[in-house]
Design a protein around this motif. Structure first.
Motif, PDB file in Angstrom:
ATOM      1  N   ASN A 152       0.838  -1.196   0.000  1.00  0.00           N
ATOM      2  CA  ASN A 152       0.000   0.000   0.000  1.00  0.00           C
ATOM      3  C   ASN A 152       0.870   1.242   0.000  1.00  0.00           C
ATOM      4  O   ASN A 152       2.049   1.189   0.351  1.00  0.00           O
ATOM      5  CB  ASN A 152      -0.922   0.020   1.223  1.00  0.00           C
ATOM      6  N   ASN A 153       0.271   2.343  -0.404  1.00  0.00           N
ATOM      7  CA  ASN A 153       0.941   3.645  -0.282  1.00  0.00           C
ATOM      8  C   ASN A 153       0.770   4.174   1.137  1.00  0.00           C
ATOM      9  O   ASN A 153      -0.151   3.796   1.860  1.00  0.00           O
ATOM     10  CB  ASN A 153       0.327   4.647  -1.259  1.00  0.00           C
ATOM     11  N   PRO A 158      -4.692  12.044  -2.040  1.00  0.00           N
ATOM     12  CA  PRO A 158      -5.558  12.030  -3.228  1.00  0.00           C
ATOM     13  C   PRO A 158      -4.796  11.423  -4.399  1.00  0.00           C
ATOM     14  O   PRO A 158      -3.566  11.501  -4.455  1.00  0.00           O
ATOM     15  CB  PRO A 158      -5.849  13.519  -3.476  1.00  0.00           C
ATOM     16  N   VAL A 159      -5.534  10.831  -5.336  1.00  0.00           N
ATOM     17  CA  VAL A 159      -4.891  10.254  -6.517  1.00  0.00           C
ATOM     18  C   VAL A 159      -5.745  10.506  -7.759  1.00  0.00           C
ATOM     19  O   VAL A 159      -6.963  10.696  -7.672  1.00  0.00           O
ATOM     20  CB  VAL A 159      -4.655   8.737  -6.374  1.00  0.00           C
ATOM     21  N   LEU A 160      -5.090  10.469  -8.899  1.00  0.00           N
ATOM     22  CA  LEU A 160      -5.773  10.522 -10.187  1.00  0.00           C
ATOM     23  C   LEU A 160      -6.190   9.104 -10.554  1.00  0.00           C
ATOM     24  O   LEU A 160      -5.385   8.177 -10.506  1.00  0.00           O
ATOM     25  CB  LEU A 160      -4.831  11.085 -11.249  1.00  0.00           C
ATOM     26  N   SER A 183      -6.833   8.706   0.505  1.00  0.00           N
ATOM     27  CA  SER A 183      -7.077   7.395   1.083  1.00  0.00           C
ATOM     28  C   SER A 183      -5.795   6.577   1.008  1.00  0.00           C
ATOM     29  O   SER A 183      -4.836   6.960   0.328  1.00  0.00           O
ATOM     30  CB  SER A 183      -8.211   6.668   0.347  1.00  0.00           C
ATOM     31  N   GLU A 184      -5.794   5.477   1.708  1.00  0.00           N
ATOM     32  CA  GLU A 184      -4.761   4.459   1.564  1.00  0.00           C
ATOM     33  C   GLU A 184      -5.295   3.440   0.566  1.00  0.00           C
ATOM     34  O   GLU A 184      -6.454   3.046   0.645  1.00  0.00           O
ATOM     35  CB  GLU A 184      -4.503   3.779   2.911  1.00  0.00           C
ATOM     36  N   ASP A 206      -1.447   5.430 -13.903  1.00  0.00           N
ATOM     37  CA  ASP A 206      -0.005   5.226 -13.733  1.00  0.00           C
ATOM     38  C   ASP A 206       0.747   6.547 -13.697  1.00  0.00           C
ATOM     39  O   ASP A 206       1.946   6.573 -13.407  1.00  0.00           O
ATOM     40  CB  ASP A 206       0.550   4.301 -14.811  1.00  0.00           C
ATOM     41  N   ARG A 207       0.045   7.647 -13.941  1.00  0.00           N
ATOM     42  CA  ARG A 207       0.687   8.959 -13.816  1.00  0.00           C
ATOM     43  C   ARG A 207       0.905   9.350 -12.353  1.00  0.00           C
ATOM     44  O   ARG A 207       1.538  10.372 -12.071  1.00  0.00           O
ATOM     45  CB  ARG A 207      -0.144  10.026 -14.535  1.00  0.00           C
ATOM     46  N   ASN A 208       0.369   8.553 -11.414  1.00  0.00           N
ATOM     47  CA  ASN A 208       0.613   8.802  -9.988  1.00  0.00           C
ATOM     48  C   ASN A 208       1.993   8.325  -9.533  1.00  0.00           C
ATOM     49  O   ASN A 208       2.487   8.761  -8.501  1.00  0.00           O
ATOM     50  CB  ASN A 208      -0.443   8.102  -9.135  1.00  0.00           C
ATOM     51  N   TYR A 209       2.593   7.397 -10.267  1.00  0.00           N
ATOM     52  CA  TYR A 209       3.840   6.775  -9.814  1.00  0.00           C
ATOM     53  C   TYR A 209       5.032   7.729  -9.924  1.00  0.00           C
ATOM     54  O   TYR A 209       5.119   8.502 -10.880  1.00  0.00           O
ATOM     55  CB  TYR A 209       4.130   5.513 -10.628  1.00  0.00           C
TER      56      TYR A 209
END
Length: 273
Positions: A152-153, A158-160, A183-184, A206-209
């Protein structure tokens, strides 16, 4: 001239006649008012004995779905244990909403299995699908798609996210991409998409990585919302903390999920009565 006047009168009269809505070339009634009719019954299952962020989410989940009952469109109950129910009693609920836990005792697990195998509906959030190699519940592992917790992160953020299909009832009115509240998020092994019975509806972009400030994840397939085609179920990976209900788009997603599960009831679609 007389004929033109008659045609105008006929056309004008038609405009002021009660009209049925047209959609896709077929007639539909303009609205369906439930009156005093309860369309369906839902049960929220949660626990107070979890980490604080999961308890916060459960309490806000109860509040969120309770507001949706305004006008008595559906009946909502809540419980911290399924042990007090018989199969006949639990099957009266069109959907169980698991806010932050899964059944733990052998009796609860058997009841939940029988409920789902007999056409029950399930909306599960975040920790409701958590399992690892010590869980010891093979049926649930198959039900959730075959994956156990991988990583987990951290911390929550927040994420896209990316909508996988705009044709599915749960995602048809969502943006192609949008940002969801902090969130987690869990990754799974094996990844749910590898299971032919799983349909992924929403994925972490995958643009969050790389994602995370303390615990960092660098890549991989990361489904957030999916359904197992063998059951009337949907799982949503969000559900950690007190920020999950601050965003209108995510609220729409949750309502879509509830409505879709209920609409597929073995007793018929209560929204089409």
């Amino acid at each position: 001239m007389k004929r033109a006047i008659i045609l105008i009168i006929i056309a004008a009269a038609a405009l002021f006649q009660p009209q049925e809505c047209l959609a896709g070339g077929r007639k539909e009634k303009p609205a369906d008012y439930a009156g005093s009719r309860i369309r369906f019954k839902a049960l929220i299952h949660y626990t107070e004995y979890a980490e604080e962020a999961h308890v916060q989410f459960a309490h806000q989940t109860i509040g969120f779905f309770r507001k949706l009952t305004v006008g008595n469109g559906f009946e909502l109950d809540q419980t911290t244990s399924l042990e007090g129910y018989t199969l006949e009693e639990i099957l009266k609920y069109d959907v169980i909403i698991s806010a932050n836990c899964t059944p733990h005792s052998a009796k609860e697990r058997k009841l939940f299995e029988d409920y789902m195998e007999n056409g029950g509906g399930w909306v599960g959030f975040h920790a409701a699908a958590y399992n690892d190699r010590t869980t010891g519940w093979p049926w649930f592992l198959e039900f959730i798609g075959g994956g156990v917790f991988k990583c987990n992160n951290w911390p929550p953020q927040p994420v896209l996210v990316r909508t996988e299909s705009r044709r599915h009832p749960v995602t048809k009115n969502l943006p192609r991409e949008f940002v969801i509240p902090a969130s987690e998020y869990y990754q799974w092994s094996p990844e749910p998409r590898q299971n032919k019975d799983i349909e992924v509806l929403l994925t972490l972009s995958d643009r969050n990585y790389p994602i995370g400030l303390k615990d960092i994840v660098y890549g991989g397939d990361w489904p957030l919302v999916w359904t197992n085609r063998n059951y009337r179920m949907i799982y949503l990976n969000m559900g950690h903390g007190d920020e999950e209900y601050i965003d209108a788009t995510q609220q729409l997603l949750l309502i879509n999920a509830l409505r879709w599960i209920v609409s597929r009831s073995p007793e018929g679609n209560p929204f089409n009565d």
